[in-house]
Design a protein around this motif. Sequence first.
Motif, PDB file in Angstrom:
ATOM      1  N   GLY A 205       0.796  -1.215   0.000  1.00  0.00           N
ATOM      2  CA  GLY A 205       0.000   0.000   0.000  1.00  0.00           C
ATOM      3  C   GLY A 205       0.827   1.263   0.000  1.00  0.00           C
ATOM      4  N   TRP A 206       2.103   1.165   0.425  1.00  0.00           N
ATOM      5  CA  TRP A 206       2.978   2.331   0.453  1.00  0.00           C
ATOM      6  C   TRP A 206       3.959   2.339  -0.709  1.00  0.00           C
ATOM      7  CZ3 TRP A 206       4.708   1.700   6.282  1.00  0.00           C
ATOM      8  CH2 TRP A 206       3.577   1.845   7.109  1.00  0.00           C
ATOM      9  N   ALA A 207       3.971   1.276  -1.506  1.00  0.00           N
ATOM     10  CA  ALA A 207       5.009   1.113  -2.514  1.00  0.00           C
ATOM     11  C   ALA A 207       4.734   1.985  -3.738  1.00  0.00           C
ATOM     12  CB  ALA A 207       5.103  -0.349  -2.934  1.00  0.00           C
ATOM     13  N   ASP A 208       5.790   2.602  -4.270  1.00  0.00           N
ATOM     14  CA  ASP A 208       5.670   3.312  -5.535  1.00  0.00           C
ATOM     15  C   ASP A 208       6.008   2.344  -6.673  1.00  0.00           C
ATOM     16  OD1 ASP A 208       8.465   3.065  -5.547  1.00  0.00           O
ATOM     17  OD2 ASP A 208       8.768   5.111  -4.809  1.00  0.00           O
ATOM     18  N   GLU A 209       5.943   2.818  -7.891  1.00  0.00           N
ATOM     19  CA  GLU A 209       6.147   1.938  -9.041  1.00  0.00           C
ATOM     20  C   GLU A 209       7.559   1.364  -9.063  1.00  0.00           C
ATOM     21  OE1 GLU A 209       5.505  -0.514 -11.857  1.00  0.00           O
ATOM     22  OE2 GLU A 209       3.887   0.705 -11.015  1.00  0.00           O
ATOM     23  N   GLU A 210       8.532   2.139  -8.611  1.00  0.00           N
ATOM     24  CA  GLU A 210       9.909   1.641  -8.570  1.00  0.00           C
ATOM     25  C   GLU A 210      10.049   0.468  -7.599  1.00  0.00           C
ATOM     26  OE1 GLU A 210      14.420   3.259  -7.493  1.00  0.00           O
ATOM     27  OE2 GLU A 210      12.784   4.672  -7.835  1.00  0.00           O
ATOM     28  N   GLN A 211       9.405   0.580  -6.447  1.00  0.00           N
ATOM     29  CA  GLN A 211       9.464  -0.511  -5.471  1.00  0.00           C
ATOM     30  C   GLN A 211       8.696  -1.741  -5.958  1.00  0.00           C
ATOM     31  OE1 GLN A 211       7.903   1.984  -2.365  1.00  0.00           O
ATOM     32  NE2 GLN A 211       9.846   2.008  -1.259  1.00  0.00           N
ATOM     33  N   LEU A 212       7.551  -1.520  -6.631  1.00  0.00           N
ATOM     34  CA  LEU A 212       6.815  -2.640  -7.190  1.00  0.00           C
ATOM     35  C   LEU A 212       7.634  -3.336  -8.281  1.00  0.00           C
ATOM     36  CD1 LEU A 212       3.224  -1.135  -7.439  1.00  0.00           C
ATOM     37  CD2 LEU A 212       3.973  -2.975  -5.927  1.00  0.00           C
ATOM     38  N   ALA A 213       8.344  -2.557  -9.082  1.00  0.00           N
ATOM     39  CA  ALA A 213       9.191  -3.143 -10.115  1.00  0.00           C
ATOM     40  C   ALA A 213      10.319  -3.959  -9.492  1.00  0.00           C
ATOM     41  CB  ALA A 213       9.758  -2.048 -11.016  1.00  0.00           C
ATOM     42  N   ALA A 214      10.858  -3.471  -8.368  1.00  0.00           N
ATOM     43  CA  ALA A 214      11.910  -4.220  -7.676  1.00  0.00           C
ATOM     44  C   ALA A 214      11.378  -5.535  -7.134  1.00  0.00           C
ATOM     45  CB  ALA A 214      12.503  -3.365  -6.552  1.00  0.00           C
ATOM     46  N   LEU A 215      10.130  -5.528  -6.650  1.00  0.00           N
ATOM     47  CA  LEU A 215       9.535  -6.780  -6.175  1.00  0.00           C
ATOM     48  C   LEU A 215       9.300  -7.741  -7.335  1.00  0.00           C
ATOM     49  CD1 LEU A 215       8.365  -8.126  -3.546  1.00  0.00           C
ATOM     50  CD2 LEU A 215       6.129  -7.431  -4.384  1.00  0.00           C
ATOM     51  N   ARG A 216       8.841  -7.212  -8.475  1.00  0.00           N
ATOM     52  CA  ARG A 216       8.611  -8.067  -9.642  1.00  0.00           C
ATOM     53  C   ARG A 216       9.905  -8.693 -10.149  1.00  0.00           C
ATOM     54  NH1 ARG A 216       4.812  -3.925 -11.091  1.00  0.00           N
ATOM     55  NH2 ARG A 216       6.406  -2.879 -12.343  1.00  0.00           N
ATOM     56  N   ALA A 217      11.016  -8.045  -9.878  1.00  0.00           N
ATOM     57  CA  ALA A 217      12.307  -8.569 -10.336  1.00  0.00           C
ATOM     58  C   ALA A 217      12.786  -9.758  -9.506  1.00  0.00           C
ATOM     59  CB  ALA A 217      13.355  -7.460 -10.305  1.00  0.00           C
ATOM     60  N   LEU A 218      12.166  -9.987  -8.342  1.00  0.00           N
ATOM     61  CA  LEU A 218      12.555 -11.099  -7.476  1.00  0.00           C
ATOM     62  C   LEU A 218      11.729 -12.332  -7.821  1.00  0.00           C
ATOM     63  CD1 LEU A 218      12.659  -9.272  -4.010  1.00  0.00           C
ATOM     64  CD2 LEU A 218      14.585  -9.723  -5.542  1.00  0.00           C
ATOM     65  N   ASP A 219      12.374 -13.497  -7.807  1.00  0.00           N
ATOM     66  CA  ASP A 219      11.558 -14.706  -7.904  1.00  0.00           C
ATOM     67  C   ASP A 219      11.034 -15.056  -6.513  1.00  0.00           C
ATOM     68  OD1 ASP A 219      13.493 -16.265  -6.496  1.00  0.00           O
ATOM     69  OD2 ASP A 219      14.535 -16.736  -8.364  1.00  0.00           O
ATOM     70  N   LEU A 220      10.122 -16.012  -6.439  1.00  0.00           N
ATOM     71  CA  LEU A 220       9.455 -16.303  -5.177  1.00  0.00           C
ATOM     72  C   LEU A 220      10.437 -16.778  -4.118  1.00  0.00           C
ATOM     73  CD1 LEU A 220       6.191 -18.062  -6.440  1.00  0.00           C
ATOM     74  CD2 LEU A 220       6.627 -15.637  -6.029  1.00  0.00           C
ATOM     75  N   ALA A 221      11.410 -17.588  -4.507  1.00  0.00           N
ATOM     76  CA  ALA A 221      12.389 -18.090  -3.545  1.00  0.00           C
ATOM     77  C   ALA A 221      13.214 -16.956  -2.964  1.00  0.00           C
ATOM     78  CB  ALA A 221      13.289 -19.128  -4.211  1.00  0.00           C
ATOM     79  N   GLU A 222      13.505 -15.932  -3.769  1.00  0.00           N
ATOM     80  CA  GLU A 222      14.270 -14.784  -3.263  1.00  0.00           C
ATOM     81  C   GLU A 222      13.470 -14.008  -2.231  1.00  0.00           C
ATOM     82  OE1 GLU A 222      17.222 -13.437  -6.887  1.00  0.00           O
ATOM     83  OE2 GLU A 222      15.075 -13.065  -7.131  1.00  0.00           O
ATOM     84  N   ILE A 223      12.162 -13.887  -2.435  1.00  0.00           N
ATOM     85  CA  ILE A 223      11.328 -13.193  -1.450  1.00  0.00           C
ATOM     86  C   ILE A 223      11.323 -13.953  -0.127  1.00  0.00           C
ATOM     87  CG2 ILE A 223       8.963 -12.486  -0.910  1.00  0.00           C
ATOM     88  CD1 ILE A 223       8.560 -11.997  -3.906  1.00  0.00           C
ATOM     89  N   VAL A 224      11.165 -15.260  -0.200  1.00  0.00           N
ATOM     90  CA  VAL A 224      11.181 -16.078   1.021  1.00  0.00           C
ATOM     91  C   VAL A 224      12.521 -15.940   1.734  1.00  0.00           C
ATOM     92  CG1 VAL A 224      11.094 -18.437   1.897  1.00  0.00           C
ATOM     93  CG2 VAL A 224       9.447 -17.687   0.169  1.00  0.00           C
ATOM     94  N   ARG A 225      13.615 -16.000   0.976  1.00  0.00           N
ATOM     95  CA  ARG A 225      14.943 -15.848   1.599  1.00  0.00           C
ATOM     96  C   ARG A 225      15.098 -14.479   2.245  1.00  0.00           C
ATOM     97  NH1 ARG A 225      16.780 -18.747  -2.951  1.00  0.00           N
ATOM     98  NH2 ARG A 225      17.335 -16.815  -4.032  1.00  0.00           N
ATOM     99  N   ALA A 226      14.505 -13.461   1.624  1.00  0.00           N
ATOM    100  CA  ALA A 226      14.613 -12.111   2.186  1.00  0.00           C
ATOM    101  C   ALA A 226      13.960 -12.028   3.555  1.00  0.00           C
ATOM    102  CB  ALA A 226      13.979 -11.094   1.238  1.00  0.00           C
ATOM    103  N   TYR A 227      12.842 -12.723   3.737  1.00  0.00           N
ATOM    104  CA  TYR A 227      12.195 -12.726   5.048  1.00  0.00           C
ATOM    105  C   TYR A 227      12.954 -13.581   6.052  1.00  0.00           C
ATOM    106  CZ  TYR A 227       8.052 -10.096   3.776  1.00  0.00           C
ATOM    107  OH  TYR A 227       7.189  -9.090   3.407  1.00  0.00           O
ATOM    108  N   ARG A 228      13.724 -14.530   5.572  1.00  0.00           N
ATOM    109  CA  ARG A 228      14.450 -15.407   6.485  1.00  0.00           C
ATOM    110  C   ARG A 228      15.816 -14.851   6.881  1.00  0.00           C
ATOM    111  NH1 ARG A 228      13.277 -20.894   3.084  1.00  0.00           N
ATOM    112  NH2 ARG A 228      11.322 -21.519   4.089  1.00  0.00           N
ATOM    113  N   THR A 229      16.309 -13.862   6.154  1.00  0.00           N
ATOM    114  CA  THR A 229      17.643 -13.348   6.430  1.00  0.00           C
ATOM    115  C   THR A 229      17.579 -12.189   7.412  1.00  0.00           C
ATOM    116  OG1 THR A 229      19.675 -12.508   5.443  1.00  0.00           O
ATOM    117  CG2 THR A 229      17.627 -11.694   4.537  1.00  0.00           C
TER     118      THR A 229
END
Length: 326
Positions: A205-229
Motif C-alpha cells: 500500500g505504500w510502494a511506488d512503481e519503482e518498489q513494485l518493479a523491484a519486487l517483480r524482479a525477485l523470484d518467489l524463492a528470493e522473497i522467502v529468503r529475504a524474510y528469512r535473512t
Amino acid sequence: MNFLELQQRLRAAGHDPFQVYAGHYDTLRPQGRAASGSTSVCDGAWNLLVEDGRYTVTVRDPHRPAHFPPDTHGPEPVVFDSEQAACEELWAIASRLDPPGSVRAVTADELDPVAGDWLRECGWWPPAELYGNPFVATRDRQSYRIAERAGRFELHLRDHLVAKLGDPVHAADDLADVTRVLLAEVGNRSAPRPLGWPCVVFRVGWADEEQLAALRALDLAEIVRAYRTERPDPPLRIISEGPDLSLVTTELLEQAERGGHPLRQFVGTAESAAFGTDVRYVIRRHHEPLRYSVERYGERQNHATTVFTADELAPVHEYLRQRFRR
C-alpha cells in the motif's frame, strides 16, 4: 434455490459470488458471533438477512448501533416471504454487476509450490472455503483470495469477524506478480522471527512503481529468503530491529524475566537490547571508542535518559541486575 445454490449458480456463470452474503450460512464466523449470523452483513455486498421468518435483501446495515447515524446508502431494503424469492432477487442483482464469464476464483493448487511452502511455514494453511468459494491462504480469522477478473488478477483480504467487500490489496495482469505480494503479505504478518531477528516487511500500500518493479524482479524463492535473512535487500526493509543477543547473557535474561522486565522482541536501532514493558531499559553498543550505555524510558515516555555508561559489558549487566532486583 437457496443461498448456497445461488452461490453455485454465480460461480458457474462466471460472476463474483462474493458480491452477495448471508451470515447464517457463514461457517467461518468466529464462535460467539454465529448466533447473530442471520442479521449480520458484509459491508459493500448485497446481504440476505433472516428475521421472524422473513427474508430481506439489502446493501445497507439495518442494525447499525444506535450511536451511529442510520445507514441510508443504496436502495431501500426489500422483504420477501421465502428464501427462494430473495435469492432470485440476489441473482438478478449480482448477475448485472459483472459480465457473465468474467470472474474466476484462483485455487491454492494453482500457486507455485514455493508459495505453498511459505504459506505453510507462516501458518496460513490450509486455506478455507466460504460457500464453496476457495481462498488461497487462511490464518485465524483472516483469509486471502485471488480472483481473476476479465483477465486481471486481484488479491483480496477477508476478515471473517468484520466482513467487508472492498478494493483489492493488489491487482496485476500476471498471477506471479499477485503471488509475490501474497508472500510479502503473509511474511509481514506471520514470518517466523527467531529472537534477535528484525521485523522485515514490504508494504504494497505504500510502494511506488519503482518498489513494485523491484519486487517483480525477485523470484518467489528470493522473497522467502529475504524474510528469512537478518539483512534483506530492497525492496523489503527492516521496520524494527531484533535485540542484539551478544549484549545479554542467559543469567541476565532469567533475572529480568523474574523481575518483571522481560526482553523485548523488537527495538528501535541495531546493536541494542531492551527490557521491560512500562519502564524500559535499553543497552546500546557505541563505537569509536567502543563503549556501552544504559538508557531508561519512563512510563509512557518516548525520550530516554542515559543512566549508566561503561567500557565493558560486565558493569552494565551488574547495574541492570540491581534494577531488576527491585
